[in-house]
Design a protein around this motif. Structure first.
Motif, PDB file in Angstrom:
ATOM      1  N   GLU A  53       6.406   0.116   3.083  1.00 13.26           N
ATOM      2  CA  GLU A  53       7.179  -0.695   2.147  1.00 13.26           C
ATOM      3  C   GLU A  53       6.536  -2.221   1.895  1.00 13.26           C
ATOM      4  O   GLU A  53       6.328  -2.738   1.079  1.00 13.26           O
ATOM      5  CB  GLU A  53       8.747  -0.783   2.461  1.00 13.26           C
ATOM      6  CG  GLU A  53       9.274   0.615   1.838  1.00 13.26           C
ATOM      7  CD  GLU A  53       9.334   0.679   0.446  1.00 13.26           C
ATOM      8  OE1 GLU A  53       9.770  -0.255  -0.354  1.00 13.26           O
ATOM      9  OE2 GLU A  53       8.820   1.723   0.000  1.00 13.26           O
ATOM     10  N   ILE A  54       6.466  -2.649   3.168  1.00 12.36           N
ATOM     11  CA  ILE A  54       5.895  -4.148   3.457  1.00 12.36           C
ATOM     12  C   ILE A  54       4.531  -4.017   2.523  1.00 12.36           C
ATOM     13  O   ILE A  54       4.045  -5.128   1.790  1.00 12.36           O
ATOM     14  CB  ILE A  54       5.651  -4.572   4.546  1.00 12.36           C
ATOM     15  CG1 ILE A  54       7.067  -4.859   5.470  1.00 12.36           C
ATOM     16  CG2 ILE A  54       4.938  -5.800   4.774  1.00 12.36           C
ATOM     17  CD1 ILE A  54       7.144  -5.306   6.858  1.00 12.36           C
TER      18      ILE A  54
ATOM     19  N   ILE B  44       5.207  -4.228  -1.166  1.00 12.92           N
ATOM     20  CA  ILE B  44       5.801  -5.514  -1.520  1.00 12.92           C
ATOM     21  C   ILE B  44       4.644  -6.465  -1.455  1.00 12.92           C
ATOM     22  O   ILE B  44       4.585  -7.416  -2.448  1.00 12.92           O
ATOM     23  CB  ILE B  44       7.038  -5.890  -0.731  1.00 12.92           C
ATOM     24  CG1 ILE B  44       7.969  -4.920  -1.016  1.00 12.92           C
ATOM     25  CG2 ILE B  44       7.479  -7.132  -0.729  1.00 12.92           C
ATOM     26  CD1 ILE B  44       9.268  -4.979   0.047  1.00 12.92           C
ATOM     27  N   VAL B  45       3.948  -6.667  -0.540  1.00  8.39           N
ATOM     28  CA  VAL B  45       2.642  -7.714  -0.607  1.00  8.39           C
ATOM     29  C   VAL B  45       1.855  -7.473  -1.825  1.00  8.39           C
ATOM     30  O   VAL B  45       1.465  -8.313  -2.407  1.00  8.39           O
ATOM     31  CB  VAL B  45       2.211  -7.431   0.826  1.00  8.39           C
ATOM     32  CG1 VAL B  45       0.574  -8.159   0.629  1.00  8.39           C
ATOM     33  CG2 VAL B  45       2.682  -8.100   1.949  1.00  8.39           C
TER      34      VAL B  45
ATOM     35  N   ASN C 126       3.188  -8.739  -4.756  1.00  9.91           N
ATOM     36  CA  ASN C 126       3.437 -10.112  -4.815  1.00  9.91           C
ATOM     37  C   ASN C 126       1.948 -11.144  -4.796  1.00  9.91           C
ATOM     38  O   ASN C 126       2.007 -12.391  -4.940  1.00  9.91           O
ATOM     39  CB  ASN C 126       4.335 -10.712  -3.771  1.00  9.91           C
ATOM     40  CG  ASN C 126       5.874 -10.479  -4.244  1.00  9.91           C
ATOM     41  OD1 ASN C 126       6.401 -10.981  -4.835  1.00  9.91           O
ATOM     42  ND2 ASN C 126       6.418  -9.626  -3.508  1.00  9.91           N
ATOM     43  N   THR C 127       0.857 -10.367  -4.576  1.00 14.39           N
ATOM     44  CA  THR C 127      -0.125 -11.143  -4.541  1.00 14.39           C
ATOM     45  C   THR C 127      -0.948 -11.099  -5.884  1.00 14.39           C
ATOM     46  O   THR C 127      -1.772 -10.257  -6.093  1.00 14.39           O
ATOM     47  CB  THR C 127      -1.493 -10.398  -3.400  1.00 14.39           C
ATOM     48  OG1 THR C 127      -1.313  -9.003  -3.461  1.00 14.39           O
ATOM     49  CG2 THR C 127      -0.922 -11.026  -2.169  1.00 14.39           C
TER      50      THR C 127
END
Lengths: 353, 297
Positions: free
Chosen positions: A144-145, A148-149, A152-153
């Motif tokens: 999940e991280i 999410i990264v 957002n990048t």
């Protein structure tokens, strides 16, 4: 003829049959069916790679979607021509290093695999100290991280907008070629001393450790190899679909792959391949349920979501009644096949007397 | 940041934390008894919102009746899931049970799409809870204050149930050892069913209050809160009810404070829980209040 030579010949014959089938499929099947066949091969690759981690080494990982995302994004960004990239990144320009790189597909997909393996190494080093459910939930967290990264990048991955017009290089030859190669490599790994170490870790960690097997080294190794092939599979998928976005790589994707592994039998590579075909074509066949049905006088409006309801019901029935999957930990091999037939026929012979 | 603003964030964090705590208890109780991550718990939470929605919007019951009915129906659903998806697999390998749990979760999620439709629905508002009140310079929804109070009442009730009643004694016995509990005359299957019912009731209370706080419901809404609450349970030490409450509050307050102090990281809001989880697991693998278990060879 000795069995080894016989098996070799049979393998070659099977590959030849597959090639003939692919030639036939390429010529005669519609683009939809070809796409489904491609998806089957990609799921076979993903299933085998997760099976190495979950089934062979006994590490309960739920992080596959994250590694696929890494591979898919790497492949997409490395194969897209600069002009297409410029079109995609209209909110924020892409970082200059990536803007002008265009690599051939096989190179890009390999780099994607290595990148996924690298991420797995970084994640695996701390997380693989955990066991069982804790490991499962931590790998799920990391996946999940990663997602999410990626969301957002903006200047590297284009964020939530995703990437479109990825060159569609994936065809039957690529996907089945890589699937065959993966199958071969998996068998090579499983039958090597490393594979035996992996299996001993699955059976009993403490016993394995006292036999001198480094738990940490082998766990990380299995995790990294699995992630490499997950990255390659993700790259093939990105190129097949032509467009990717972070929402594609949610938990449900991991779940589909876990399903392939459990249905095929934990620890059976050929089982994973067979169940990849069953699951993928099954999911596509059930698509009928979501669409409107018009059979003469009978007319039904499509019910969106019904497909997944039926599918998850079937899945639970399978899991409850066939707990070891199709193949258990056995492999489909020519030797087993011959033994099976010999038994069958000799039995018949006895009964006819 | 002014003191008033800080207090406002803190109350918001505490009320979000209370909701996380209520849902996390369901995970931790089931894990304590069955050693199983009940992946369907997030979907049970989601279903409770739809039950409450239909009670008010279709049958136009008064809100207290609706909430009561919704809680009871959710409890029944929780028991049904246990019967259908977990009971047949009681002696199976862990991964099989986990796949069945995830299967149950997807089944409920897609069933909700089929029955209720995929479009978001607006959860009905109850003026008594949604009106804005002011304390000094802080303005808050009344709900923000009611949620922690309701949570504390529910927790006291749960504590009483587990520590003082025969059912609670049975639950504690089963969580230690199934076979021994059975020999002592505890009806293990019934106890497990009761555990699922209690977990679902708390999830339903959490769900209804969640619906009033964030009044939009969709069939996929169970996934992320479900995962976060599971993380809360793990952070606190899974199997331990006080741990789940502690984890819920840490997660709720932490999440709100992250956004308050570092607005640049708003996009990473959902990642906070996972980062916290991984840090805790690496530092103290059994969670903050979890007991360390020695491995027998």
């Amino acid at each position: 003829m000795n069995p080894k030579k016989r098996n070799m010949m049979l393998n070659l014959a099977a590959i030849l049959v597959l090639i003939l089938f692919l030639v036939y499929a390429n010529r005669n099947l519609g683009s939809y069916n070809i796409r489904v066949l491609n998806l089957c091969a990609i799921y076979a690759i993903l299933g085998m790679s997760l099976n190495l981690i979950n089934g062979i080494t006994g590490l309960f990982s739920l992080g596959h979607a994250g590694f696929m995302a890494v591979g898919a994004y790497a492949t997409a960004l490395l194969t897209m021509p600069p002009a297409v990239k410029e079109q995609n990144f209209f909110l924020e320009p892409i970082v200059p290093i990536l803007a002008n790189i265009t690599l051939p597909f096989p190179v890009a997909i390999t780099i994607g695999g290595f990148f996924a393996a690298f991420v797995a190494f970084i994640i695996g080093a701390p997380v693989l100290r955990l066991r069982g459910d804790y490991l499962a939930i931590a790998t799920l967290g990391f996946s999940e991280i990663i997602r999410i990264v990626i969301t957002n990048t903006q200047s590297i991955t284009n964020g939530a907008l995703g990437l479109k017009s990825i060159p569609g290089t994936t065809n039957l030859w690529w996907s089945y070629g890589i699937a065959l190669l993966t199958l071969y490599l998996m068998f090579a790994i499983v039958n090597s001393s490393y594979g035996k170490a992996f299996k001993s870790i699955r059976e009993d960690e403490i016993a394995a450790e006292s036999m001198g097997i480094s738990l940490f080294k082998h766990k990380v190794l299995a995790f990294v190899i699995g992630a490499f092939f997950a990255g390659v599979g993700g790259g093939l998928l990105a190129s097949l679909q032509g467009a990717i976005n972070p929402l594609m790589f949610r938990f449900i994707l991991t779940f589909n792959v876990v399903l392939v592994v459990v249905l095929g039998g934990m620890g059976s590579m050929t089982g994973s391949v067979i169940s990849a075909f069953i699951v993928t074509s099954g999911l596509e066949t059930l698509r009928v349920l979501d669409e409107a049905i018009n059979i003469g006088p009978i007319q039904m409006a499509g019910i969106p979501g019904l497909r997944m309801v039926v599918f998850s019901t079937m899945l639970m029935i399978v899991v409850i009644f066939f707990q070891r999957g199709l193949m258990g930990t056995n492999e489909l091999s020519w030797n087993r096949l011959f033994q099976f037939f010999e038994k069958r026929f000799s039995k018949k012979g006895v009964s006819s007397k | 940041m002014s003191f008033d603003l800080f207090m406002q964030y803190l109350t918001n964090g505490i009320s979000l934390g209370s909701l996380y705590a209520l849902i996390a208890i369901g995970y931790t109780m089931v894990y304590g008894i069955l050693r199983l991550i009940n992946f369907a718990h997030g979907e049970i939470f989601m279903m409770s919102l739809y039950f409450a929605f239909y009670g008010i919007a279709i049958f136009s019951l008064p809100w207290y009746m609706t909430f009561l009915v919704a809680v009871l129906v959710t409890a029944a659903l929780g028991m049904l899931v246990e019967r259908a998806a977990y009971k047949p697999l009681r002696h199976s390998p862990r991964i099989t049970i986990m796949v069945s749990a995830i299967g149950a979760s997807f089944f409920l999620q897609n069933l909700a799409v089929v029955i209720f439709g995929g479009r978001p629905k607006a959860f009905p508002t109850v003026p008594m809870f949604t009106k804005v009140i002011r304390i000094g310079n802080i303005s808050l929804q009344a709900l923000t204050l009611y949620i922690p109070v309701a949570t504390i009442i529910l927790l006291i009730g749960l504590h009483f149930l587990i520590q003082k009643t025969k059912t609670g004694l049975g639950m504690r016995a089963v969580s230690k050892d199934h076979d021994t509990a059975r020999l002592m005359g505890v009806n293990v299957n019934k106890t497990i069913t009761v555990t699922f019912a209690i977990g679902s009731i708390l999830a339903a209370f959490g769900g209804i209050m969640w619906g009033m706080k964030f009044p939009q419901i969709v069939p996929t809404m169970g996934l992320i809160p479900g995962l976060k609450c599971f993380i809360a349970a793990v952070v606190g030490g899974i199997g331990n009810i006080s741990g789940a409450v502690l984890g819920g509050f840490i997660l709720g307050v932490g999440e709100i404070m992250l956004i308050a102090f570092l607005p640049g990281l708003t996009g990473y809001r959902d990642a906070f829980a996972f980062v916290l989880l991984i840090v805790i697991l690496l530092v103290k693998p059994t969670g903050l209040l979890g007991e360390k278990t020695a491995e027998k060879v």
